[in-house]
Motif scaffolding. Structure first.
Motif, short mmCIF file in Angstrom:
data_model
loop_
_atom_site.label_atom_id
_atom_site.label_comp_id
_atom_site.label_asym_id
_atom_site.label_seq_id
_atom_site.Cartn_x
_atom_site.Cartn_y
_atom_site.Cartn_z
N GLU B 185 -11.26 54.68 9.79
CA GLU B 185 -12.21 54.49 10.97
C GLU B 185 -11.91 53.22 11.63
OE1 GLU B 185 -17.01 53.25 10.78
OE2 GLU B 185 -15.83 53.36 9.14
N PHE B 186 -11.28 52.04 11.08
CA PHE B 186 -11.23 50.94 11.92
C PHE B 186 -9.57 50.89 12.37
CE2 PHE B 186 -14.53 49.76 8.69
CZ PHE B 186 -15.54 49.42 9.58
N ALA B 187 -8.67 51.94 12.15
CA ALA B 187 -7.44 52.01 12.87
C ALA B 187 -7.63 51.88 14.41
CB ALA B 187 -6.73 53.08 12.29
N THR B 191 -2.27 52.97 16.90
CA THR B 191 -1.81 53.04 15.70
C THR B 191 -2.00 54.54 15.06
OG1 THR B 191 -2.25 50.85 15.38
CG2 THR B 191 -1.68 52.02 13.24
N LEU B 192 -3.15 55.03 15.29
CA LEU B 192 -3.57 56.09 14.75
C LEU B 192 -2.83 57.43 15.35
CD1 LEU B 192 -5.38 57.13 12.52
CD2 LEU B 192 -7.32 57.32 14.20
N GLY B 193 -2.77 57.06 16.53
CA GLY B 193 -2.12 58.31 17.42
C GLY B 193 -0.55 58.39 17.21
N ARG B 194 0.08 57.10 16.75
CA ARG B 194 1.72 57.12 16.35
C ARG B 194 1.49 57.65 14.94
NH1 ARG B 194 4.97 52.53 17.37
NH2 ARG B 194 5.21 52.20 19.53
N ALA B 195 0.64 57.40 14.06
CA ALA B 195 0.51 57.86 12.61
C ALA B 195 0.34 59.37 12.76
CB ALA B 195 -0.58 57.23 11.98
N LEU B 196 -0.52 59.88 13.75
CA LEU B 196 -0.67 61.44 14.00
C LEU B 196 0.80 62.01 14.21
CD1 LEU B 196 -3.90 62.32 15.64
CD2 LEU B 196 -2.83 63.34 13.21
N SER B 197 1.21 61.51 15.54
CA SER B 197 2.57 61.96 15.98
C SER B 197 3.74 61.97 15.03
CB SER B 197 2.88 61.47 17.28
OG SER B 197 3.21 60.42 17.15
N GLY B 198 3.83 61.25 14.05
CA GLY B 198 4.92 60.74 13.15
C GLY B 198 4.56 61.24 11.74
N ARG B 199 3.58 62.17 11.58
CA ARG B 199 3.00 62.66 10.37
C ARG B 199 4.29 63.41 9.52
NH1 ARG B 199 1.36 65.99 14.25
NH2 ARG B 199 1.56 68.40 13.87
N ARG B 200 4.05 63.61 8.38
CA ARG B 200 5.22 64.36 7.68
C ARG B 200 4.62 65.38 6.59
NH1 ARG B 200 5.38 61.15 2.87
NH2 ARG B 200 4.14 59.06 3.44
#
Lengths: 383, 202
Positions: B185-187, B191-200
């Motif tokens: 919630e606090f990201a 950062t959250l967008g990057r984490a999404l596109s770099g998901r594994r």
């Protein structure tokens, strides 16, 4: 959303001010120079992290004080958030949400969303292209707070790349190392530039028809008003982007186009030592009939155009499902009866409206609500 | 304003990063009341930092000898190089105890505004290092661990371009994403967008 409470400390002329608000219209009345605008400016600052009157933060801090503090309690769909901003001149501002320190002030964007109408809006029509770019980018951030990050990243890359162009262009016959790092910055400029450009094109596509309608409502006897995005990509920009009923902008395509354009302009950029490609060179063209509004529009038409731009951006937000807080800062004195009515009709539908006026009679009857008298550093609620 | 040496000391301390005028004043008066032996140790330390510290000839990290402790450690994997901006980044990665390869300290990031280009960074040394074999072992992987900001990203892109020409070398970039123990919630969106596109896939 609405602002339930506003408290400012050492902000502009106010050493301390404390105000409770309700949904609906709130009218601040008082003679010139009493600090009405300063209060709504504080609300606008929390919404956009910038002032509509000045570009730097220093004038916002009361003379002699070290820092200004703005506290607002905002109610959004029944949930209340407390937003606090500490403004320090020449230093990074600090933000707290519900008393929790935020790593960046940017985090508060999107908690309050405002559309602000002010006499300064005339510069949207008469001012430099930079004014209109700022209008678009501010609207983007209000629409999608994420864009604040994109905008900051783009500006950073732009500054770095500009510095490189200047130093590479200064040395005649630039070394291959300069050129290879330039390509690196090109890549980043294109990536962030495409994100900004794409968002602007989509915004212009959504604004266009709403602006034409709003202008026709404000000034029915005038010529039709339209807007057009003019990109530094020139003819390479696909015509179906940025127009109503067109396509949503394809960021990957835009990135490729920007890279192409950058390589075409390489020599020119090196010769002049400035960045010539990218959304920072773009322009939002305001057209009245067949002529550009700037230089051709009369004073009244310019006012109507500026008003229509703000009305349209408000409509775009509403279409996104966001109900912005409206701030009408000293605008009614400048408008004739028809335009007053137009603005008032739109404002009545808003969840909350702030109006400032020197003369109470200028405020249209539709917008009577809570009334506050501002005089001599005191604010009193009038019945 | 204080008189003479005290004000000089405050001014000098105030020039250090992260120390404002008030902290400088507090440190200065603390030093004034400290015993001479303690001051002597501080003086020695300051003296040695300029004279005694050298930069490792292999990785560029701060070192006491010509080669730093990490580069001379035989247990370290020579085929693995982690590229960082500053010596303090070496320390940060060492704390994880996950990385068993060696480092390469660039000494900064591409920053044209401050006049830092590839020549000012230890990029040439990195390329030589990758090009030569040591004890018959060649470098197989380069991990780029520059900061995830504008300058760090640009440096990473530049390095990737330079390292493309080495056949058989695998170049990787540190993943960016959500902090451990954090709340989704606090990201922030980036950062959250990057984490999404770099998901594994798991």
């Amino acid at each position: 959303m609405y602002v339930r409470h506003l408290q400012v400390t050492d902000f502009r002329s106010w050493a301390q001010a404390d105000l409770a608000f309700e949904p609906g219209p709130s009218v601040l009345v008082g003679a010139n120079g009493q600090g009405k605008t300063n209060l709504v400016e504080a609300i606008g600052y929390v919404a956009t992290l910038s002032s509509h009157r000045v570009a730097t933060d220093a004038p916002l801090i009361r003379q002699g004080a070290q820092r200004a503090v703005v506290r607002t309690a905002v109610v959004n769909e029944g949930r209340e958030l407390l937003v606090e901003l500490e403004i320090t001149a020449g230093k990074a501002n600090r933000a707290r949400i519900n008393r929790a320190q935020m790593p960046r002030p940017r985090e508060v964007l999107g908690i309050i969303r405002t559309v602000l109408f002010a006499p300064e809006d005339l510069a949207l029509v008469r001012g430099d292209p930079g004014e209109r770019r700022r209008f678009m980018d501010d609207a983007l951030v209000t629409r999608m707070p994420r864009m604040a990050g994109v905008r900051a990243d783009y500006e950073k890359v732009l500054r770095q790349r500009g510095a490189l162009l200047k130093s590479a262009g200064g040395r005649r016959g630039s070394s291959s190392a300069d050129l290879s790092t330039l390509e690196v910055w090109d890549g980043h400029l294109a990536k962030h530039g495409a994100a900004l450009l794409g968002a602007r094109l989509d915004l212009v596509a959504d604004l266009g028809p709403r602006l034409t309608a709003a202008y026709a409502g404000v000034a029915p006897e005038s010529r039709p008003a339209t807007i057009k995005y003019k990109s530094s990509l020139g003819d390479a920009l696909p015509p179906e982007f940025g127009v109503p009923d067109g396509k949503r902008a394809d960021l990957e395509l835009l990135e490729v186009l920007l890279l192409q354009r950058l390589s075409e302009m390489r020599q020119q950029e090196l010769d002049r030592g400035v960045c010539l490609v990218g959304p920072h060179r773009d322009e939002l063209e305001l057209v009245l009939g067949d002529h550009p509004a700037k230089g051709y529009a009369s004073h009244g038409e310019s006012w109507s155009f500026a008003l229509a731009l703000r009305l349209a951006s408000c409509e775009v937000l509403r279409a996104d499902g966001i109900e912005p807080v409206l701030i009408l800062d000293d605008v009614f004195a400048e408008l004739d009866r028809r335009r007053r009515t137009c603005l008032a009709e739109m404002a009545v539908g808003a969840e909350q409206v702030f109006v400032t006026a020197a003369v109470e009679e200028d405020v249209p009857r539709e917008l009577t609500g809570a009334k506050y008298r501002v005089a001599g550093g005191e604010i009193t609620r009038a019945e | 304003m204080y008189e003479g040496p005290v004000q000089d000391l405050i001014d000098e301390l105030g020039r250090l990063p992260g120390i404002g005028p008030k902290s400088a004043q507090r440190i200065a008066f603390h030093l004034l009341s400290t015993e001479a032996a303690d001051i002597g140790r501080l003086q020695d330390a300051l003296q040695k930092v300029k004279e005694g510290v050298v930069f490792c000839e292999i990785c560029g990290n701060v070192s006491e000898q010509a080669k730093c402790r990490i580069c001379t450690d035989p247990r370290r994997d020579i085929s693995l190089i982690c590229v960082v901006e500053e010596p303090k980044d070496v320390l940060a990665i060492e704390r994880t105890r996950e990385f068993r390869g060696r480092y390469h300290v660039l000494g900064g990031a591409l920053d044209p505004l401050s006049g830092v280009g590839p020549e000012q960074l230890r990029i040439r040394q990195l390329l030589t290092r990758i090009g030569t074999t040591e004890d018959g072992i060649e470098v197989k992987e380069v991990i780029i661990a520059t900061d995830p900001n504008t300058e760090g990203e640009a440096t990473a892109t530049y390095l990737v371009r330079m390292l493309r020409d080495f056949p058989g070398l695998s170049v990787t970039r540190l993943a960016s994403g959500l902090p451990m123990g954090g709340d989704l919630e606090f990201a922030d969106e980036l950062t959250l967008g990057r984490a999404l596109s770099g998901r594994r896939s798991v």
